[in-house]
Design a protein around this motif. Structure first.
Motif, PDB file in Angstrom:
ATOM      1  N   THR A  34       0.827  -1.206   0.000  1.00 57.19           N
ATOM      2  CA  THR A  34       0.000   0.000   0.000  1.00 57.19           C
ATOM      3  C   THR A  34       0.861   1.255   0.000  1.00 57.19           C
ATOM      4  OG1 THR A  34      -1.775  -1.154   1.174  1.00 57.19           O
ATOM      5  CG2 THR A  34      -1.788   1.253   1.269  1.00 57.19           C
ATOM      6  N   GLN A  35       1.941   1.238   0.751  1.00 53.92           N
ATOM      7  CA  GLN A  35       2.844   2.385   0.806  1.00 53.92           C
ATOM      8  C   GLN A  35       3.422   2.693  -0.570  1.00 53.92           C
ATOM      9  OE1 GLN A  35       3.482   4.681   2.815  1.00 53.92           O
ATOM     10  NE2 GLN A  35       5.440   5.536   2.156  1.00 53.92           N
ATOM     11  N   LEU A  36       3.617   1.676  -1.385  1.00 52.57           N
ATOM     12  CA  LEU A  36       4.206   1.843  -2.711  1.00 52.57           C
ATOM     13  C   LEU A  36       3.167   2.115  -3.795  1.00 52.57           C
ATOM     14  CD1 LEU A  36       6.827  -1.044  -2.486  1.00 52.57           C
ATOM     15  CD2 LEU A  36       7.377   1.393  -2.733  1.00 52.57           C
ATOM     16  N   ALA A  37       1.926   2.335  -3.418  1.00 50.85           N
ATOM     17  CA  ALA A  37       0.853   2.490  -4.403  1.00 50.85           C
ATOM     18  C   ALA A  37       1.037   3.717  -5.286  1.00 50.85           C
ATOM     19  CB  ALA A  37      -0.503   2.547  -3.699  1.00 50.85           C
ATOM     20  N   ASP A  38       1.598   4.789  -4.737  1.00 49.81           N
ATOM     21  CA  ASP A  38       1.706   6.029  -5.493  1.00 49.81           C
ATOM     22  C   ASP A  38       3.126   6.565  -5.551  1.00 49.81           C
ATOM     23  OD1 ASP A  38       1.954   6.703  -2.857  1.00 49.81           O
ATOM     24  OD2 ASP A  38       0.522   8.360  -2.892  1.00 49.81           O
ATOM     25  N   LYS A  39       4.102   5.685  -5.334  1.00 53.10           N
ATOM     26  CA  LYS A  39       5.496   6.123  -5.364  1.00 53.10           C
ATOM     27  C   LYS A  39       6.391   4.938  -5.720  1.00 53.10           C
ATOM     28  CE  LYS A  39       5.050   7.531  -1.131  1.00 53.10           C
ATOM     29  NZ  LYS A  39       3.707   6.949  -0.809  1.00 53.10           N
ATOM     30  N   PRO A  40       7.522   5.191  -6.366  1.00 55.55           N
ATOM     31  CA  PRO A  40       8.404   4.086  -6.769  1.00 55.55           C
ATOM     32  C   PRO A  40       9.217   3.494  -5.633  1.00 55.55           C
ATOM     33  CG  PRO A  40       9.321   6.170  -7.488  1.00 55.55           C
ATOM     34  CD  PRO A  40       7.965   6.481  -6.923  1.00 55.55           C
ATOM     35  N   TYR A  41       9.464   4.298  -4.579  1.00 52.60           N
ATOM     36  CA  TYR A  41      10.253   3.830  -3.451  1.00 52.60           C
ATOM     37  C   TYR A  41       9.517   4.133  -2.153  1.00 52.60           C
ATOM     38  CZ  TYR A  41      13.832   3.549  -7.034  1.00 52.60           C
ATOM     39  OH  TYR A  41      14.526   3.232  -8.183  1.00 52.60           O
ATOM     40  N   LEU A  42       9.938   3.517  -1.076  1.00 52.27           N
ATOM     41  CA  LEU A  42       9.166   3.587   0.164  1.00 52.27           C
ATOM     42  C   LEU A  42       8.940   5.010   0.655  1.00 52.27           C
ATOM     43  CD1 LEU A  42      10.523   0.554   2.219  1.00 52.27           C
ATOM     44  CD2 LEU A  42       8.191   0.896   1.382  1.00 52.27           C
ATOM     45  N   ALA A  43       9.955   5.851   0.527  1.00 48.92           N
ATOM     46  CA  ALA A  43       9.841   7.201   1.074  1.00 48.92           C
ATOM     47  C   ALA A  43       9.622   8.266   0.012  1.00 48.92           C
ATOM     48  CB  ALA A  43      11.078   7.539   1.905  1.00 48.92           C
ATOM     49  N   GLY A  44       9.412   7.868  -1.234  1.00 49.93           N
ATOM     50  CA  GLY A  44       9.155   8.864  -2.258  1.00 49.93           C
ATOM     51  C   GLY A  44       9.684   8.479  -3.627  1.00 49.93           C
ATOM     52  N   LYS A  45      10.151   9.483  -4.359  1.00 52.83           N
ATOM     53  CA  LYS A  45      10.555   9.280  -5.743  1.00 52.83           C
ATOM     54  C   LYS A  45      11.967   8.732  -5.890  1.00 52.83           C
ATOM     55  CE  LYS A  45       7.551  12.943  -7.564  1.00 52.83           C
ATOM     56  NZ  LYS A  45       7.499  14.219  -8.336  1.00 52.83           N
ATOM     57  N   ALA A  46      12.775   8.858  -4.849  1.00 55.32           N
ATOM     58  CA  ALA A  46      14.169   8.424  -4.933  1.00 55.32           C
ATOM     59  C   ALA A  46      14.455   7.341  -3.897  1.00 55.32           C
ATOM     60  CB  ALA A  46      15.102   9.612  -4.708  1.00 55.32           C
ATOM     61  N   PRO A  47      15.376   6.440  -4.194  1.00 57.96           N
ATOM     62  CA  PRO A  47      15.698   5.383  -3.238  1.00 57.96           C
ATOM     63  C   PRO A  47      16.390   5.919  -1.997  1.00 57.96           C
ATOM     64  CG  PRO A  47      17.209   5.312  -5.095  1.00 57.96           C
ATOM     65  CD  PRO A  47      16.158   6.322  -5.439  1.00 57.96           C
ATOM     66  N   THR A  48      16.148   5.274  -0.877  1.00 56.22           N
ATOM     67  CA  THR A  48      16.821   5.577   0.381  1.00 56.22           C
ATOM     68  C   THR A  48      17.332   4.273   0.975  1.00 56.22           C
ATOM     69  OG1 THR A  48      14.870   5.302   1.791  1.00 56.22           O
ATOM     70  CG2 THR A  48      15.179   7.475   0.761  1.00 56.22           C
ATOM     71  N   ILE A  49      17.909   4.346   2.165  1.00 50.91           N
ATOM     72  CA  ILE A  49      18.458   3.142   2.786  1.00 50.91           C
ATOM     73  C   ILE A  49      17.387   2.140   3.179  1.00 50.91           C
ATOM     74  CG2 ILE A  49      20.611   4.178   3.584  1.00 50.91           C
ATOM     75  CD1 ILE A  49      19.273   4.617   6.311  1.00 50.91           C
TER      76      ILE A  49
END
Length: 203
Positions: free
Chosen positions: A141-156
């Motif tokens: 569900t968290q990934l429903a509107d974004k490519p990565y968990l916290a937004g548009k860019a990858p994080t740790i």
């Protein structure tokens, strides 16, 4: 920097981030039966990977190692985009994966550590698999509107999720219908840093 790891273990997340950071590092694979031997216990008394050394500094615990590595390349925004809310969001999902998902997987990988009888072990593993399905649904569900968990860019948080998704596949955890997670895995599969870390670990 030097990373002590086991192929495919949670240390793979740190291995991926090391590739992203791009600074010189070395690795040392640790066999499972070596984890509890005096030589390795002198490095990490918990007898677990990952361990990261940086000069005279030794760091254990995956989440802490991931944050430490992110600090080595602040320009990559691996801890978020610099705002308090963005950093909190990354830490929220990092904590979720570390404290909820990873901990629950321990019941699937080693139920014999918690209960003695084979019947109880099977029941525990089955119950843990159902819990994992629910936890992965939250991430889907968290990934429903974004490519990565916290937004548009990858994080740790993302390499850690990628690792536990690999575990889910290996242990036949039911992820049917969780298409956002499938797309996320494909996205990570195509990442050059991910590919380099997998190749280095023989995966």
């Amino acid at each position: 920097m030097k990373l002590y790891y086991m192929p495919g273990a949670c240390s793979l997340a740190a291995h991926i981030v090391l590739e992203w950071v791009g600074k010189p590092y070395e690795t040392q694979a640790i066999a499972r039966d070596a984890l509890k031997q005096p030589e390795f216990l002198s490095i990490n008394p918990m007898g677990a990977v990952p361990v990261l050394t940086d000069g005279d500094y030794t760091l254990t615990q995956n989440a802490s190692i991931l944050e430490y590595l992110a600090e080595q390349a602040p320009q990559l925004n691996l801890l978020g985009d610099g705002t308090a809310q963005s950093r909190a969001e990354v830490r929220r999902w990092l904590g979720f994966i570390n404290s909820d998902l990873h901990r629950t997987f321990s019941l699937v990988f080693g139920p014999q550590r918690f209960v003695a009888s084979e019947a109880a072990q099977k029941e525990l593993s089955t119950s843990a698999a159902a819990i994992l399905r629910n936890l992965f649904t939250i991430l889907n569900t968290q990934l429903a509107d974004k490519p990565y968990l916290a937004g548009k860019a990858p994080t740790i948080a993302d390499p850690y999720l990628y690792v536990v998704l690999r575990w889910a596949k290996a242990k036949n955890i039911d992820l049917s219908g969780l298409n956002n997670l499938t797309e996320f895995s494909s996205r990570m599969d195509a990442d050059k840093g991910v590919q380099a870390a997998l190749k280095a670990e023989g995966l």
